[in-house]
Write an enzyme that holds these catalytic residues in place. Structure first.
Site, mmCIF file in Angstrom:
data_model
loop_
_atom_site.group_PDB
_atom_site.id
_atom_site.type_symbol
_atom_site.label_atom_id
_atom_site.label_comp_id
_atom_site.label_asym_id
_atom_site.label_seq_id
_atom_site.Cartn_x
_atom_site.Cartn_y
_atom_site.Cartn_z
ATOM 1 N N HIS A 43 -27.541 -20.393 -4.451
ATOM 2 C CA HIS A 43 -27.758 -20.581 -3.020
ATOM 3 C C HIS A 43 -27.270 -19.328 -2.286
ATOM 4 O O HIS A 43 -27.048 -18.284 -2.901
ATOM 5 C CB HIS A 43 -27.070 -21.861 -2.531
ATOM 6 C CG HIS A 43 -25.581 -21.858 -2.723
ATOM 7 N ND1 HIS A 43 -24.716 -21.368 -1.783
ATOM 8 C CD2 HIS A 43 -24.823 -22.258 -3.774
ATOM 9 C CE1 HIS A 43 -23.478 -21.483 -2.239
ATOM 10 N NE2 HIS A 43 -23.517 -22.023 -3.449
ATOM 11 N N VAL A 44 -27.091 -19.379 -0.994
ATOM 12 C CA VAL A 44 -26.832 -18.202 -0.162
ATOM 13 C C VAL A 44 -25.654 -17.359 -0.639
ATOM 14 O O VAL A 44 -25.788 -16.154 -0.829
ATOM 15 C CB VAL A 44 -26.608 -18.602 1.317
ATOM 16 C CG1 VAL A 44 -26.241 -17.395 2.158
ATOM 17 C CG2 VAL A 44 -27.840 -19.262 1.886
#
Length: 87
Positions: A15-16
């Site tokens: 994810h980010v």
């Protein structure tokens, strides 16, 4: 060109935050870096490229490095993934 497959250990996948850590590791290298996942290729020097692959925990990804510092880049990728990408 060099390539290697890695298992993603992060609980939430790429994810980010872990994608950002990975991009910071890859950016300084001059070689081209491609992420291959589910028969699709993504620009591994782009956080959006990595995130758009939708990689979850326990999945295997392949990184392909092509250029003058390809071996060092692939080693740095492996070390970053093994360390948990900041998580």
């Amino acid at each position: 060109m060099v390539n290697e497959k890695f298992l993603v250990h992060n609980k939430s996948g790429l994810h980010v935050r872990p994608a950002g850590v990975l991009v910071k590791v890859i950016q300084p290298f001059k070689c081209n870096v491609t992420l291959k996942f589910n028969d699709k290729e993504y620009n591994a020097k782009s956080i959006l490229g990595i995130m758009s692959a939708g990689i979850k925990a326990g999945e295997t990804v392949e990184f392909m490095c092509d250029g003058e510092d390809e071996a060092a880049c692939l080693q740095a990728i492996g070390e970053a993934i093994a360390s948990g990408l900041g998580e």
